[in-house]
Structure formats: structure tokens, C-alpha cells
Design a protein around this motif. Structure first.
Motif, PDB file in Angstrom:
ATOM      1  N   GLY A 173      44.511  57.576   1.545  1.00 43.34           N
ATOM      2  CA  GLY A 173      45.510  58.604   1.764  1.00 43.34           C
ATOM      3  C   GLY A 173      46.337  58.712   0.505  1.00 43.34           C
ATOM      4  N   GLY A 174      47.368  59.532   0.561  1.00 42.76           N
ATOM      5  CA  GLY A 174      48.258  59.625  -0.592  1.00 42.76           C
ATOM      6  C   GLY A 174      47.798  60.630  -1.615  1.00 42.76           C
ATOM      7  N   SER A 331      58.206  49.349   3.100  1.00 42.26           N
ATOM      8  CA  SER A 331      56.829  49.522   3.581  1.00 42.26           C
ATOM      9  C   SER A 331      56.453  50.990   3.699  1.00 42.26           C
ATOM     10  N   ALA A 332      57.457  51.794   4.030  1.00 47.99           N
ATOM     11  CA  ALA A 332      57.183  53.201   4.316  1.00 47.99           C
ATOM     12  C   ALA A 332      56.611  53.957   3.118  1.00 47.99           C
ATOM     13  N   ILE A 333      56.924  53.534   1.876  1.00 42.73           N
ATOM     14  CA  ILE A 333      56.419  54.271   0.717  1.00 42.73           C
ATOM     15  C   ILE A 333      55.292  53.518   0.021  1.00 42.73           C
ATOM     16  N   SER A 379      49.814  54.606  11.953  1.00 43.02           N
ATOM     17  CA  SER A 379      51.218  54.985  11.758  1.00 43.02           C
ATOM     18  C   SER A 379      51.417  55.800  10.482  1.00 43.02           C
ATOM     19  N   LYS A 380      50.430  55.741   9.564  1.00 45.12           N
ATOM     20  CA  LYS A 380      50.506  56.589   8.368  1.00 45.12           C
ATOM     21  C   LYS A 380      49.911  57.969   8.641  1.00 45.12           C
ATOM     22  N   GLY A 381      49.528  58.202   9.878  1.00 47.24           N
ATOM     23  CA  GLY A 381      48.977  59.502  10.228  1.00 47.24           C
ATOM     24  C   GLY A 381      47.503  59.644   9.893  1.00 47.24           C
ATOM     25  N   LEU A 382      46.849  58.530   9.594  1.00 48.22           N
ATOM     26  CA  LEU A 382      45.415  58.561   9.299  1.00 48.22           C
ATOM     27  C   LEU A 382      44.647  58.186  10.562  1.00 48.22           C
TER      28      LEU A 382
END
Length: 436
Positions: A173-174, A331-333, A379-382
Motif C-alpha cells: 500500500g502507500g 504507528s498510523a503513518i 485496519s489500513k484499509g487493505l
RNA sequence: GCCCGGGUGGUGUAGUGGCCUAUCAUUGAGCCCUGUCGAGGCUCGGACUCGGGUUCAAAUCCCGACCUGGGCGCCA
């Protein structure tokens, strides 16, 4: 003309006076003084002056030497003559000049550096740009850096691996990926070897490294981004982020040490005439919290949980002055595979290695729990289903592990003080450039 | 994706409405020169990105396209 007898121009000196030699290369320059004619021949080693005196050499040879267009490829047989008036203390008195391939005129670039050329023009004629001395040295250094990296890891019991560059799904992702056609399916060019090197931890290959291409489809257009770059990636089992940070700083110091005495540094024209200092290990560590505190003192406010802006990185670079680590990121970034900190639930073990000018590397201890990793991905939407091939490796005995990825081009540009990352890639790929 | 610049001989540049038949350097062709090393001297050749528009007059001002440099964002 036998290639076996060919000598490089930098192997020769006045000490070879009287020897009959064969050299071959490009006609770098011609200086016609009427009765004496100098042909400057360039090969990979450097330059050699070939001197012809009218009357002393065959008329036909003299006339032919004058006619050879610049940048033509020639092989020359002749005698070495020690000569104080010659630039490198010797010159070649030719007996035979063979034009192996004549160059067209007018040249797309000046290889003698009398007139500059813009990067775009240079890259269009990169084959010729690479003939220029300062450009050549960049790539000799690049090669030495890669060798130094391999030596470093091989000496420490690491195994070099190669993971696939054609992959099925969005990996971390990212970043945006390049889609490609893979028979009847869609596939992608790999953005990093991350998932594969982690899977090898479950295989028991507990110290691996890979040097390979990575592809990012970001439409950025800056002096420090490429769409095809080279990364050095490592992964180490039974290791923490601190363990791999030590390896990383030692690697950087090792590379600097290996390059510090390379004479070509002074030819780069980037202010390294005096060479450079090898950075001292250990590099300072500052936490993310400390970093945003430092930045706020300069007037820029960063909300906790935001990534650092370019100007924030600049402020930190000014303050720190040398290589440093930023640790304890929110952790979020950071990616889903970053292991949470044992001390605080909202921060993780991720770190970035910073050079005052730009980010060089990032890494972390990795999540090794299947359940946590799966939850992080979601939780990262993946979609965890897309990662089944990867997650499986975590179900049957995955040791704790840590690793990082380092951008080779960024290491080079920061070390050599080059302004544009394209300078350190033979044939760079950026937003607009697909050829040559 | 957003913002700001720039496109003049092969290369690098000067030129902000008429003094432009466009500057300078280098390159190329040619001539002179027996020690150059960014050689020197002389002669010649070679360019205003493309398409519209404004104007008596456009390299120069306006619009569009294409190319390109930098910054930001995103990212490594």
C-alpha cells in the motif's frame, strides 16, 4: 590489431620510454600546430597524447591523423616517449593509426567540458555524456559502493537473495504501482522486496540481503525521486530494530570508508576536492516526539501523527548536521508490518535514517504474529485476502525479525553531493523519460 | 495533483516591440602556424518550439499546444 596487446593509457608512463605499445580509444581532442600535431586519445583509463611531427612520420599517416573526426574510435601502435612537455609525462609516437569507426559530426555534446550542457540534453545523449570524466567517475563510484555493500554483508554471514519483480497484488500500500499485462491477468512491478524477504524469515534464511530494482508509479517530479530505483534491503531473524539500525549505520560508515580515498572524488566538481569525512557511528537517535518539538521551535507546527514535511526535514537536517535516526514513529503513518513499541501502544519500532538533505532508509522490527499482522492489514484499509500468500508464512513458525530498505541512489547523491538523483543513474526513469 | 519559471545555430548563451540581415563562446568546414595542454590567428557555415492572435511593425506582447527546469504534495 590484437586486443590482447592493448594497454590502457593510465598504465603507461615515462618509465615505458622506448616500448612499442598499442592503445585504443576515442579521439578526445586534436590540436593542429601546423608542423606538429597532437591527437589526444581517451580510453577508460584516461588520456594519452599522441604526437606527430611533420617530417618525422609518414606523410600519409600525418594527413590521416589530422582528418580523423573527434570521438572516432582508433587503435594506435607506436613507441612511448618520456616527455616532460606532455601532460602525463609521456607521449606516443605513432607508427600506425587504424580508424576502427569514424564518428559523425557535429557531436550532440562536448566531451571536453568546454561548454556545459543541461541534464536533459545530456540524458538524451547519455552514451556520450558518460564519456565525460566527471560522469564516468560517478559510475565507477557507484560500482564501488555496490561492491562495498556486498563485501559488508558477505563478511557478516548474510545471504544474497533475489525476489520477484513481477508481483500479483498491491504489496505494502502507500505507493502507486505500475500495472503490467501478465498473460491473461494483470500484474504489477514490485515496489519493494518487503513481503518476500520477510517470508524468507519463515524459511530459516535468517540473514538475507537483496540489491535490486524497485518501481514506483508516483507522478512526482523532483530531484530526489525516480520511478525505477535501486534498493538495498535486508531482513534479519531474531533481531530487533536496534540490531538492524546498528547494521545500517555500520554499513553507511563502511561505504564511506571504502570511497573516501577514491581519487576521482576530486573530479566530480561537487566540492569534494578535499574528500569527505566518514560519518561517526553510532548516529544520533531522536524520537518522532523530539523531532516535532525541534521543528516547532523553528515556527512550523506539526500535529502529532502527521508525517514530517519537506521543510521540517530541512530544519531537522540543519539542527542535526549529520546522519541521524528518527525513531518511535506513530504507528498510523508507518506500514502495517511495523511492530508496535513494547512501551507505548500508539507508536512503533519503525525508524528512518536521515541525511541532512534527504531520507536514506527506513526500517523496523516487524510484526511476526499472524493475528496482529492480519488485523493491521485490515485496519489500513487493505484486503487480507490479497495478502494470503504472505500471511501464510506467519502461521507455521515465523521468528521475530527486523529489517530495512536503503535507496542506493539517495545514498550516492548524498555522499557525492550531487543535486539531481538522475545524475547517479545510467539511464534514469522519471515521469517523462522512458528513453534512452 | 498544485504553484512558479524557461524554450534563440549541434551545445551553452545575449537580446523585454522598430536599432535583429540576431550577440558571444564552443563545435563544424577551410587556411596559417614545429610543443600544444580551454593552444593561437584569419575566413566561412549554422538558430528565434509549433499554431493562432494583437500591431504599421513580434525572438520580444496575448492565447493554446508541445517540450522543459524548480518548489510543494505524495513517496523511498
Amino acid at each position: 590489431m590484437s586486443m590482447r596487446r592493448r594497454r590502457y593509457t593510465d598504465e603507461l608512463s615515462a618509465a615505458n620510454d622506448g616500448e612499442r605499445v598499442c592503445i585504443a580509444g576515442w579521439v578526445h581532442e586534436k590540436r593542429d600546430l601546423g608542423g606538429v600535431f597532437f591527437l589526444i586519445l581517451r580510453d577508460f583509463g584516461g588520456l594519452a597524447q599522441v604526437t606527430l611531427h611533420r617530417g618525422d612520420v609518414d606523410k600519409e599517416l600525418f594527413a590521416r591523423a589530422k582528418r580523423v573526426p573527434r570521438e572516432s574510435v582508433v587503435a594506435i601502435e607506436g613507441r612511448v616517449k618520456g616527455e616532460e612537455k606532455a601532460p602525463s609525462g609521456y607521449e606516443i609516437i605513432p607508427e600506425r593509426i587504424e580508424v576502427l569507426n569514424e564518428s559523425s559530426q557535429i557531436l550532440p555534446l562536448d566531451t571536453t567540458d568546454k561548454v556545459g550542457a543541461e541534464l536533459d540534453t545530456r540524458l538524451d545523449a547519455r552514451f556520450m555524456d558518460l564519456r565525460r570524466e566527471r560522469v564516468k567517475h560517478i559510475f565507477i563510484i557507484r560500482s564501488r559502493v555496490l561492491r562495498a555493500i556486498r563485501d559488508f554483508f558477505n563478511e557478516r554471514g548474510f545471504m544474497e537473495v533475489n525476489t520477484p519483480k513481477i508481483v500479483s497484488a498491491a504489496t505494502e500500500g502507500g505507493t502507486a504501482l505500475f500495472p503490467i499485462s501478465y498473460f491473461e491477468r494483470e500484474a504489477f512491478l514490485n515496489q519493494s522486496p518487503q513481503l518476500y524477504k520477510q517470508m524468507l524469515m519463515a524459511s530459516g534464511f535468517d540473514r538475507v540481503y537483496e540489491i535490486g530494482p524497485i518501481f514506483r508509479a508516483e507522478e512526482h517530479d523532483t530531484t530526489k525521486h525516480l520511478n525505477e530505483a535501486t534498493s538495498v534491503d535486508i531482513e534479519v531473524a531474531f533481531a530487533t530494530e536496534e540490531d538492524v539500525m546498528s547494521i545500517l549505520e555500520e554499513l553507511v560508515a563502511h561505504v564511506y570508508t571504502q570511497i573516501a580515498d577514491y581519487p576521482g572524488l576530486s573530479r566530480l566538481g561537487t566540492g569534494l576536492e578535499e574528500g569527505f569525512d566518514v560519518p561517526k557511528v553510532p548516529f544520533p537517535r531522536i524520537t518522532y516526539d523530539e523531532a516535532i518539538e525541534l521543528v516547532s521551535e523553528s515556527g512550523e507546527q506539526i500535529e502529532w501523527g502527521e508525517d514530517l514535511s519537506a521543510s521540517a526535514e530541512h530544519v531537522l537536517g540543519e539542527t542535526m548536521g549529520e546522519h541521524y535516526f528518527i525513531i518511535e514513529w506513530p504507528s498510523a503513518i508507518k506500514p502495517f508490518y511495523a511492530q508496535p513499541s513494547p512501551h507505548r501502544s500508539d507508536i512503533c519500532t519503525a525508524f528512518d535514517l536521515m541525511h541532512p538533505r534527504l531520507e536514506l532508509a527506513s526500517g523496523s522490527q516487524r510484526v511476526h504474529s499472524y493475528e496482529l499482522l492480519r488485523a493491521n492489514i485490515e485496519s489500513k484499509g487493505l484486503s487480507a485476502d490479497d495478502f494470503e500468500f504472505y500471511l501464510d508464512a506467519f502461521r507455521y513458525g515465523m521468528p521475530p525479525h527486523a529489517g530495512w530498505g536503503l535507496g542506493v541512489e539517495r545514498l550516492l547523491m548524498s555522499m557525492l553531493r550531487v543535486d539531481n538523483i538522475r545524475e547517479v543513474v545510467l539511464f534514469p526513469r522519471d515521469r517523462r523519460r522512458l528513453v534512452p
